[in-house]
Design a protein around this motif. Structure first.
Motif, PDB file in Angstrom:
ATOM      1  N   TYR A   1      62.219  24.613  41.487  1.00 15.21           N
ATOM      2  CA  TYR A   1      63.144  25.627  40.986  1.00 15.21           C
ATOM      3  C   TYR A   1      64.385  25.069  40.298  1.00 15.21           C
ATOM      4  O   TYR A   1      64.977  25.758  39.470  1.00 15.21           O
ATOM      5  CB  TYR A   1      63.584  26.536  42.144  1.00 15.21           C
ATOM      6  N   LYS A   2      64.812  23.845  40.625  1.00 21.65           N
ATOM      7  CA  LYS A   2      66.084  23.352  40.105  1.00 21.65           C
ATOM      8  C   LYS A   2      65.990  22.040  39.332  1.00 21.65           C
ATOM      9  O   LYS A   2      66.706  21.838  38.360  1.00 21.65           O
ATOM     10  CB  LYS A   2      67.076  23.169  41.270  1.00 21.65           C
TER      11      LYS A   2
ATOM     12  N   GLU B   1      55.805  31.012  46.423  1.00 20.73           N
ATOM     13  CA  GLU B   1      55.372  31.815  45.283  1.00 20.73           C
ATOM     14  C   GLU B   1      54.290  32.810  45.700  1.00 20.73           C
ATOM     15  O   GLU B   1      54.260  33.948  45.230  1.00 20.73           O
ATOM     16  CB  GLU B   1      54.864  30.907  44.160  1.00 20.73           C
TER      17      GLU B   1
ATOM     18  N   THR C   1      64.200  33.827  41.210  1.00 20.51           N
ATOM     19  CA  THR C   1      64.580  33.589  39.823  1.00 20.51           C
ATOM     20  C   THR C   1      65.178  34.868  39.232  1.00 20.51           C
ATOM     21  O   THR C   1      65.139  35.941  39.852  1.00 20.51           O
ATOM     22  CB  THR C   1      63.362  33.169  38.984  1.00 20.51           C
ATOM     23  N   GLU C   2      65.692  34.766  38.028  1.00 14.84           N
ATOM     24  CA  GLU C   2      66.295  35.920  37.361  1.00 14.84           C
ATOM     25  C   GLU C   2      65.271  37.013  37.094  1.00 14.84           C
ATOM     26  O   GLU C   2      65.624  38.191  36.964  1.00 14.84           O
ATOM     27  CB  GLU C   2      66.952  35.473  36.048  1.00 14.84           C
ATOM     28  N   ASP C   3      64.004  36.637  37.014  1.00 13.65           N
ATOM     29  CA  ASP C   3      62.958  37.621  36.721  1.00 13.65           C
ATOM     30  C   ASP C   3      62.493  38.387  37.956  1.00 13.65           C
ATOM     31  O   ASP C   3      61.802  39.403  37.833  1.00 13.65           O
ATOM     32  CB  ASP C   3      61.751  36.930  36.082  1.00 13.65           C
ATOM     33  N   ASP C   4      62.841  37.905  39.140  1.00 10.95           N
ATOM     34  CA  ASP C   4      62.427  38.590  40.365  1.00 10.95           C
ATOM     35  C   ASP C   4      63.248  39.864  40.561  1.00 10.95           C
ATOM     36  O   ASP C   4      64.466  39.863  40.362  1.00 10.95           O
ATOM     37  CB  ASP C   4      62.605  37.670  41.579  1.00 10.95           C
TER      38      ASP C   4
END
Length: 299
Positions: free
Chosen positions: A105-106, A229, A250-253
């Motif tokens: 993720y980072k 995930e 994430t921003e999409d979640d």
């Protein structure tokens, strides 16, 4: 011994197999065996003993492997220092060990920017459970480690971040109703192909303690998965709730989330550390990466 002998010893130690070590070094097995015999004659010791196809390093052999790793490190450091005296671009190798979640993720964005800044640095990355990455650093198989959780480390360390652990669901839920709802549980402890995988013990214990402090009955675990995930996908499809670190979002979640709070009102936090030996800072590639990461997270 010379540089080739150091590499030979390290390869045998890591592979625990003469044939595989020879293949890794692109030499014949008789040539490897001959060189090993010469090392044993030089020091008057047995490097390892055999038991069928398995090999077991002797105490003297273990000491030589440690010496070989130390000498390889010193040689790389000297080569890099000499190269950097002649070139303003940082050169050399950078061996990083990172927890799988941070690596997913980072780390990619961090590595991309660092490599853009220092294109001549050769990066080698190994990922896995934090406990395994910590062991790699202790064995000097990586220059630095990025791990999650609290480990006893007396040398250099830097707190990259600490994020809450949270409940995710695809619709609002009341926290007091959790014991009545199906939970999708992340666990790396299930048996698969007769192999028992390790559990992320720090995370599991923290969540377990939080649950026991708040509830008197166990959770209703309907599914156990080995990936955050997978947890997220199952929650997304309305099959239950899950408890995961916020680093995994994430921003999409588009989940409904609630951070876990202890009985005293404190957030339940998950720490990510960068740890390394002070001696590793003599390598310009490590020095630059450590300072780069510090600049990213210190602002």
């Amino acid at each position: 011994m010379n540089e080739q002998d150091w590499t030979l010893l390290e390869s045998i130690y890591e592979e625990q197999n003469i044939t595989k070590a020879a293949e890794r070094l692109f030499i014949s097995q008789p040539a490897l065996t001959y060189r090993l015999q010469q090392i044993e004659l030089e020091f008057g010791i047995k490097v390892f003993t055999r038991s069928g196809k398995k090999i077991q390093f002797t105490a003297e052999g273990e000491h030589l492997v440690h010496y070989a790793k130390k000498m390889q490190f010193e040689l790389r450091k000297t080569k890099e220092q000499l190269a950097n005296l002649q070139d303003i671009d940082v050169r050399g190798s950078l061996k990083i060990g990172a927890s799988s979640n941070f690596a997913l993720y980072k780390l990619p964005a961090i590595m991309k920017h660092f490599v853009d800044l220092h294109p001549h640095v050769q990066v080698n990355l190994r990922t896995g459970l934090s406990s395994d990455i910590f062991q790699l650093l202790q064995d000097d198989d990586v220059h630095l480690a990025i791990i999650r959780g609290d480990y006893h480390w007396i040398e250099q360390k830097f707190l990259i971040n600490e994020e809450p652990i949270c409940i995710i669901s695809n619709h609002p839920i009341e926290i007091d109703k959790l014991p009545l709802l199906p939970r999708i549980h992340y666990q790396l402890g299930a048996k698969k192909d007769k192999i028992k995988y390790k559990t992320d013990s720090f995370l599991s214990k923290s969540i377990e303690n939080w649950w026991q402090d708040r509830f008197t009955v166990p959770p209703i675990i309907t599914m156990q998965v080995d990936s955050f995930e997978t947890c997220k996908e199952l929650v997304k499809h309305g099959l239950g709730y899950a408890i995961i670190p916020r680093i995994c979002l994430t921003e999409d979640d588009e989940f409904h989330t609630m951070d876990l709070v202890k009985q005293n009102g404190e957030l339940l936090l998950r720490k990510t550390w960068m740890i390394y030996r002070e001696s590793a800072m003599d390598l310009s590639s490590v020095n630059k990466f450590v300072h780069y990461v510090r600049s990213v997270y210190q602002g």
